[in-house]
Design a protein around this motif. Sequence first.
Motif, short mmCIF file in Angstrom:
data_model
loop_
_atom_site.label_atom_id
_atom_site.label_comp_id
_atom_site.label_asym_id
_atom_site.label_seq_id
_atom_site.Cartn_x
_atom_site.Cartn_y
_atom_site.Cartn_z
N GLY A 1 0.83 -1.20 0.00
CA GLY A 1 0.00 0.00 0.00
C GLY A 1 0.87 1.25 0.00
N SER A 2 1.76 1.31 1.00
CA SER A 2 2.79 2.35 0.94
C SER A 2 4.00 1.88 1.72
CB SER A 2 2.26 3.69 1.46
OG SER A 2 1.79 3.54 2.76
N GLU B 1 -1.53 -4.09 1.18
CA GLU B 1 -2.95 -3.99 0.81
C GLU B 1 -3.70 -5.14 1.49
OE1 GLU B 1 -4.54 -2.31 -2.10
OE2 GLU B 1 -2.84 -0.94 -2.39
N PHE C 1 4.84 10.76 -1.27
CA PHE C 1 3.92 9.79 -0.69
C PHE C 1 4.27 9.40 0.74
CE2 PHE C 1 2.53 9.14 -5.06
CZ PHE C 1 1.16 9.06 -4.87
N GLU D 1 -2.91 13.21 -3.33
CA GLU D 1 -3.17 11.82 -2.96
C GLU D 1 -2.29 11.41 -1.77
OE1 GLU D 1 -2.94 8.92 -6.17
OE2 GLU D 1 -2.88 7.34 -4.63
N THR E 1 -3.79 13.02 1.35
CA THR E 1 -5.08 12.46 1.74
C THR E 1 -4.93 11.06 2.32
OG1 THR E 1 -6.03 13.74 -0.06
CG2 THR E 1 -7.43 12.05 0.91
N LYS E 2 -4.05 10.26 1.67
CA LYS E 2 -3.80 8.89 2.16
C LYS E 2 -3.30 8.92 3.60
CE LYS E 2 -2.61 5.29 -1.13
NZ LYS E 2 -1.51 4.53 -1.74
N ARG E 3 -2.29 9.79 3.84
CA ARG E 3 -1.74 9.85 5.18
C ARG E 3 -2.79 10.36 6.17
NH1 ARG E 3 3.80 11.89 7.76
NH2 ARG E 3 4.30 9.92 6.77
N LYS F 1 -6.04 10.05 6.07
CA LYS F 1 -6.98 8.96 6.36
C LYS F 1 -6.40 8.00 7.39
CE LYS F 1 -9.79 8.21 2.23
NZ LYS F 1 -9.90 7.32 1.05
N ARG F 2 -5.12 7.65 7.15
CA ARG F 2 -4.47 6.70 8.05
C ARG F 2 -4.39 7.27 9.47
NH1 ARG F 2 -2.12 2.45 5.55
NH2 ARG F 2 -0.79 3.61 4.13
N CYS G 1 0.53 16.24 7.57
CA CYS G 1 0.25 15.96 6.16
C CYS G 1 0.75 17.09 5.26
CB CYS G 1 -1.24 15.73 5.95
SG CYS G 1 -1.81 14.26 6.81
N GLN H 1 -11.84 15.71 -1.63
CA GLN H 1 -11.33 14.41 -2.07
C GLN H 1 -12.20 13.25 -1.59
OE1 GLN H 1 -8.59 13.84 -4.07
NE2 GLN H 1 -8.83 16.04 -4.35
#
Lengths: 264, 264
Positions: free
Chosen positions: A4-5, A81, B172, B213, B216-218, B220-221, B237, B252
Amino acid sequence: MKIGSIGYNHVHDMKYENFIMDRPKGPGAVLLLLIKTPAVFKVGGVQYQVKENSFILMSPDTPCYYTAQENVYTDDWVYFENDDWDKEYVEKLGIPMDIPVYLGDMDELSHLVHILVYEHYSGAVNSEEIEKKYIDVLFLMLSRTLKSRNCMSSKQLSERHYRFTQIRTMIFTMPDHVGNVDDLAAQAGMSRSGFQHLYKKLFGTTVIKDIIEGRTKRAKRLLSSTRLTIKEISTRCGYTNEYSFMRQFKEQVGKTPTEYRSSI
Amino acid sequence: MKIGSIGYNHVHDMKYENFIMDRPKGPGAVLLLLIKTPAVFKVGGVQYQVKENSFILMSPDTPCYYTAQENVYTDDWVYFENDDWDKEYVEKLGIPMDIPVYLGDMDELSHLVHILVYEHYSGAVNSEEIEKKYIDVLFLMLSRTLKSRNCMSSKQLSERHYRFTQIRTMIFTMPDHVGNVDDLAAQAGMSRSGFQHLYKKLFGTTVIKDIIEGRTKRAKRLLSSTRLTIKEISTRCGYTNEYSFMRQFKEQVGKTPTEYRSSI
């Protein structure tokens, strides 16, 4: 399995940042950490003082909390993932979940994470497939490190294993450079009997058998694919004269070199 | 695919040895050579002057002959087990057989052979499986090198790709260290528009989209797994204030950060 990352060697200096990961609902995805500095972990309610060079593989929903034990916290981290997570594969490899485990040496593993970071973010040709192969290698190596830790505890022995593998590689790939067992033992810095004993333990076969197999394999290859004379081949396979080559080849293969060559 | 035997960086000095491989019936097994010095090859009746940093993948029964062009011949060599040879896989990767091909840079490939030598002769835990994964990586990398050679011919561009991948990795994995597009362009040593153009070409997406992206990913986590405040999360972030974080997150994800957190 899919990433995922992923991050390599992230340093958190407590002077500038109060680094605390407090995740009462768990990390949300399977998370592998290679922990490079002393740390405090609380996982599923249990607290651990974690030494540097430890790893932990965490389930998505196990509550966890971690922070530095001293001034700096550094780790490599990989989120997988959830859909592609192969739980059975990892279980079969004997890798425990949700428990920090001290490994001692993590250089190879961390190097793999470094490669994976590049594969994951580069968008280069074939990178998705290469990423998958390297993830498998990462878990296979982790499993190897765990298993070797139990049966041969010291780093010294693993260095010796490395040296022995170099000797074994020479036996199979350069039989003409290999002397007798005493020479090999001297290269390993050991007595003849100590050398033979450890060789058997590491590879499950004797050094003599490997020498004969290395010579015979190369002889077969040269007999079938070249026009070299029997005398030349015997030299290239490490024999000092062609007659001992012919005798040993016949013993191993059941045919003389000339018979073998004409039978192909 | 499985290795029959393998050797890394074997040097043949023509001063001491008249190195000629003359195999009128072919090498007997599929043979991969990474050729590190100028060489002369005759394969299936055709003669080639081969530059250093070339490879050839030879069929078991193609007649071949090879020797040094100058004073020294050096190569890495891998014989594969005929039974396990996956012809289709290699064809699908676009790797030609029985023709020497100039690659330019073989360091990564040769390093893989080095690793494989250890895996093949070490008898270490999981070495057979690890060997298989690495062979796949070797062919995937070979295919990548062939393909990149065609679409981006200079080594310079591949170094630029490497630098861009580092920037993308930062976007990322450390969104709080990422400034604006001008800063990133400066890091790449390029103009803003040149940077944006090449980014799109390399990764198939824009740098702005990746930055959003990554953030936003971070977010959310951190929202789902920690108890950090919205303000703290906005800083981690890479936002300079929490309101622009809240606005962009809503755009987003369709929910505000607080709504998202309570919905999990």
